[in-house]
Design a protein around this motif. Structure first.
Motif, PDB file in Angstrom:
ATOM      1  N   ASN A  38      62.885  42.081 102.614  1.00  0.00           N
ATOM      2  CA  ASN A  38      62.033  40.979 102.166  1.00  0.00           C
ATOM      3  C   ASN A  38      61.544  41.637 100.812  1.00  0.00           C
ATOM      4  N   GLN A  39      60.514  42.054 101.098  1.00  0.00           N
ATOM      5  CA  GLN A  39      60.207  42.732  99.795  1.00  0.00           C
ATOM      6  C   GLN A  39      60.313  43.935 100.146  1.00  0.00           C
ATOM      7  N   ILE A  40      60.790  45.122  98.330  1.00  0.00           N
ATOM      8  CA  ILE A  40      60.310  45.622  98.441  1.00  0.00           C
ATOM      9  C   ILE A  40      58.722  46.460  97.473  1.00  0.00           C
ATOM     10  N   ALA A  41      58.368  47.091  97.795  1.00  0.00           N
ATOM     11  CA  ALA A  41      57.057  47.891  96.901  1.00  0.00           C
ATOM     12  C   ALA A  41      57.511  48.698  95.511  1.00  0.00           C
ATOM     13  N   ILE A  42      57.456  48.744  95.064  1.00  0.00           N
ATOM     14  CA  ILE A  42      57.736  49.738  93.494  1.00  0.00           C
ATOM     15  C   ILE A  42      55.971  50.146  93.346  1.00  0.00           C
ATOM     16  N   ALA A  43      56.373  51.616  93.188  1.00  0.00           N
ATOM     17  CA  ALA A  43      55.323  51.771  92.240  1.00  0.00           C
ATOM     18  C   ALA A  43      55.785  52.846  91.324  1.00  0.00           C
ATOM     19  N   ILE A  44      54.977  53.627  90.680  1.00  0.00           N
ATOM     20  CA  ILE A  44      55.135  54.401  89.529  1.00  0.00           C
ATOM     21  C   ILE A  44      54.024  55.522  89.064  1.00  0.00           C
ATOM     22  N   ASP A  45      54.100  56.158  88.221  1.00  0.00           N
ATOM     23  CA  ASP A  45      53.558  57.518  88.681  1.00  0.00           C
ATOM     24  C   ASP A  45      53.444  58.442  87.559  1.00  0.00           C
ATOM     25  N   GLY A  78      51.954  51.557 103.339  1.00  0.00           N
ATOM     26  CA  GLY A  78      52.690  51.263 104.503  1.00  0.00           C
ATOM     27  C   GLY A  78      53.922  50.867 104.206  1.00  0.00           C
ATOM     28  N   ALA A  79      54.762  51.343 103.161  1.00  0.00           N
ATOM     29  CA  ALA A  79      55.949  51.236 102.978  1.00  0.00           C
ATOM     30  C   ALA A  79      57.219  52.368 103.379  1.00  0.00           C
ATOM     31  N   GLU A  80      57.809  51.950 102.726  1.00  0.00           N
ATOM     32  CA  GLU A  80      58.942  53.289 103.890  1.00  0.00           C
ATOM     33  C   GLU A  80      59.930  53.607 102.482  1.00  0.00           C
ATOM     34  N   PRO A  81      60.024  55.157 102.167  1.00  0.00           N
ATOM     35  CA  PRO A  81      60.120  55.005 100.750  1.00  0.00           C
ATOM     36  C   PRO A  81      61.407  55.130 100.819  1.00  0.00           C
ATOM     37  N   LEU A  82      62.300  54.682 100.043  1.00  0.00           N
ATOM     38  CA  LEU A  82      63.908  54.307  99.688  1.00  0.00           C
ATOM     39  C   LEU A  82      64.663  55.369  98.353  1.00  0.00           C
ATOM     40  N   TRP A  83      64.512  54.776  97.398  1.00  0.00           N
ATOM     41  CA  TRP A  83      64.851  55.688  96.761  1.00  0.00           C
ATOM     42  C   TRP A  83      63.953  56.148  95.132  1.00  0.00           C
ATOM     43  N   PHE A  84      63.900  56.883  94.470  1.00  0.00           N
ATOM     44  CA  PHE A  84      63.318  56.861  93.614  1.00  0.00           C
ATOM     45  C   PHE A  84      63.940  57.871  92.315  1.00  0.00           C
ATOM     46  N   THR A  85      63.445  57.380  90.970  1.00  0.00           N
ATOM     47  CA  THR A  85      64.263  57.755  89.307  1.00  0.00           C
ATOM     48  C   THR A  85      63.243  58.902  88.928  1.00  0.00           C
ATOM     49  N   LEU A  86      63.890  59.484  87.853  1.00  0.00           N
ATOM     50  CA  LEU A  86      62.828  60.561  87.503  1.00  0.00           C
ATOM     51  C   LEU A  86      62.858  60.564  85.960  1.00  0.00           C
ATOM     52  N   ALA A  87      62.342  60.173  85.452  1.00  0.00           N
ATOM     53  CA  ALA A  87      62.195  60.033  83.607  1.00  0.00           C
ATOM     54  C   ALA A  87      61.276  61.402  83.474  1.00  0.00           C
ATOM     55  N   LEU A  88      62.293  61.991  82.505  1.00  0.00           N
ATOM     56  CA  LEU A  88      61.905  63.366  82.334  1.00  0.00           C
ATOM     57  C   LEU A  88      61.473  63.996  80.751  1.00  0.00           C
ATOM     58  N   SER A  89      60.412  64.094  79.522  1.00  0.00           N
ATOM     59  CA  SER A  89      60.252  64.350  78.851  1.00  0.00           C
ATOM     60  C   SER A  89      59.861  66.391  78.700  1.00  0.00           C
ATOM     61  N   LEU A  90      61.065  67.040  77.896  1.00  0.00           N
ATOM     62  CA  LEU A  90      60.441  68.033  77.666  1.00  0.00           C
ATOM     63  C   LEU A  90      60.994  68.755  76.486  1.00  0.00           C
ATOM     64  N   TYR A 112      61.874  63.458 102.721  1.00  0.00           N
ATOM     65  CA  TYR A 112      61.674  62.215 103.314  1.00  0.00           C
ATOM     66  C   TYR A 112      62.798  61.177 103.053  1.00  0.00           C
ATOM     67  N   ASN A 113      64.142  61.972 102.887  1.00  0.00           N
ATOM     68  CA  ASN A 113      65.428  61.237 102.988  1.00  0.00           C
ATOM     69  C   ASN A 113      65.193  59.717 101.804  1.00  0.00           C
ATOM     70  N   VAL A 114      64.692  60.569 100.563  1.00  0.00           N
ATOM     71  CA  VAL A 114      64.218  59.646  99.199  1.00  0.00           C
ATOM     72  C   VAL A 114      65.815  60.081  98.113  1.00  0.00           C
ATOM     73  N   GLN A 131      59.786  56.299  89.693  1.00  0.00           N
ATOM     74  CA  GLN A 131      59.223  55.289  89.831  1.00  0.00           C
ATOM     75  C   GLN A 131      59.883  55.470  90.865  1.00  0.00           C
ATOM     76  N   ILE A 132      59.205  54.474  91.771  1.00  0.00           N
ATOM     77  CA  ILE A 132      60.041  54.983  93.328  1.00  0.00           C
ATOM     78  C   ILE A 132      59.907  53.318  94.037  1.00  0.00           C
ATOM     79  N   ALA A 133      61.061  52.486  94.819  1.00  0.00           N
ATOM     80  CA  ALA A 133      60.818  52.090  95.564  1.00  0.00           C
ATOM     81  C   ALA A 133      60.914  52.142  97.672  1.00  0.00           C
ATOM     82  N   GLY A 134      60.424  50.857  98.124  1.00  0.00           N
ATOM     83  CA  GLY A 134      60.137  50.879  99.116  1.00  0.00           C
ATOM     84  C   GLY A 134      60.343  49.924 100.541  1.00  0.00           C
ATOM     85  N   LYS A 135      60.223  50.119 101.694  1.00  0.00           N
ATOM     86  CA  LYS A 135      60.581  48.558 102.024  1.00  0.00           C
ATOM     87  C   LYS A 135      59.226  48.183 102.655  1.00  0.00           C
ATOM     88  N   TYR A 136      58.965  47.460 102.499  1.00  0.00           N
ATOM     89  CA  TYR A 136      57.658  46.664 102.585  1.00  0.00           C
ATOM     90  C   TYR A 136      57.825  45.681 104.191  1.00  0.00           C
TER      91      TYR A 136
END
Ligand code: ADP
Ligand code: MG
Length: 320
Positions: A38-45, A78-90, A112-114, A131-136
């Motif tokens: 129903n709800q997906i938690a999305i965060a980016i750092d 309190g979200a269960e992490p599901l998958w993540f993406t990675l932007a890399l600048s080197l 964490y099985n992500v 960037q990560i997404a999780g089940k909320y």
């Protein structure tokens, strides 16, 4: 090594398979299946060299920390992490750096099985974004805006060791070599409180992860919830090394304002407190009561019960 070699050699070889990843790395976008959500938690750092980690930090630790800080955001919801993406600048391609970076990143990803399901690879000054997404499923728990007057404020683990570790790199700090290594582990390999958060979330009103120091982070809760808070600084949980190393009048300042702990600050209503404490004990999570949510809008600090305490250090602000 081309951009595509980098992706193929270092980021496309995970063994992890998850049913909800329909299409991972390799196309224009990843596809995930969300039928149950129903709800997906999305965060980016983003981590920038010299800002979020000292220049001399190992590639392994950078890989670890990049994912850890994002997992910590999932924990704070309190979200269960599901998958993540990675932007890399080197700035340059460096096989041994990339290999170590990927090892640190995937070590934690596996824990964490992500899975990593996509990203972007560019040349430029070093910057790493996850960037990560999780089940909320916890509505309205664990949201910053949900603190209630009368809630107790709890902290997981201990505070200040990561900041003390950073200090030990910049100046001489009276700790043994072994203690210094322990402090640097806290700084470079934070353990996000994901499982703890999932176990405790139904007893928690508001939550935040402590990345900029408790003092700054509690005020994000009070601002969002339109409440005030009292913190009893001499109740702050600190490690033995911290207690032995920092003494004197303002020695709680670092625990209050030092960043990078990635512990959780939780507010708990009195009727949930006993259940919260029992659950924390059963999952082996140290929690310490450090204050309470009160009326008003102020964050007030006391020591020895009712002696006002004022902070001399301030939290890190990117634009100040
Ligand atoms: P596009 O041109 O469509 O943006 P790219 O050539 O940038 O695609 O990337 C090719 C594939 O590799 C995409 O699936 C992308 O998500 C993935 N990818 C690129 N960089 C990374 C990375 N650092 N980690 C994981 N996947 C990556
Ligand atoms: Mg691209």
């Amino acid at each position: 090594m081309s951009e595509f070699d980098i992706i193929a050699d270092f980021f496309s070889k995970q063994d992890m398979r998850k049913d909800d990843v329909v299409l991972g790395i390799g196309d224009d976008a990843a596809l995930v299946s969300t039928t149950q959500l129903n709800q997906i938690a999305i965060a980016i750092d983003t981590l920038i060299s010299g800002v979020h980690f000292p220049e001399e930090t190992s590639a392994y630790d950078i890989g670890w920390k990049t994912l850890a800080v994002n997992l910590s955001d999932m924990a704070a919801m309190g979200a269960e992490p599901l998958w993540f993406t990675l932007a890399l600048s080197l700035p340059e391609q460096n096989k041994s750096w990339l290999s170590d970076f990927a090892a640190g990143l995937f070590e934690l990803a596996e824990q964490y099985n992500v899975p990593l399901i996509g990203g972007d690879t560019t040349r430029g000054s070093m910057s790493i974004t996850v960037q990560i997404a999780g089940k909320y499923t916890s509505e309205p728990h664990m949201q910053r805006r949900n603190a209630q007057i009368g809630d107790k404020i709890y902290i997981t683990g201990t505070l200040g060791d990561a900041a003390l570790g950073l200090q030990s790199l910049q100046q001489s700090v009276p700790v043994s070599l072994e203690e210094k290594q322990q402090l640097l582990l806290k700084l470079n390999r934070p353990q996000p409180r994901v499982q703890e958060a999932l176990a405790l979330r139904t007893f928690v009103n508001a939550a935040i992860d402590i990345s900029d120091g408790l003092y700054a982070d509690v005020s994000h809760i009070t601002d969002a919830s339109n409440v005030g808070a009292i913190i009893y600084v001499d109740k702050l949980p600190v490690s033995r090394t911290y207690r032995q190393t920092l003494q004197g009048e303002n020695h709680f300042d670092l625990a209050l304002t030092g960043g990078d702990d990635y512990e959780l600050c939780l507010t708990i209503s009195p009727e949930n407190e006993a259940k919260f404490l029992a659950q924390a004990e059963s999952v082996g999570c140290q929690v310490t009561a450090v204050g309470e949510i009160v009326e008003g809008r102020d964050l007030t600090l006391y020591t020895h019960g009712d002696v006002p305490y004022s902070v001399k250090l301030s939290a890190y602000d990117h634009f100040n």
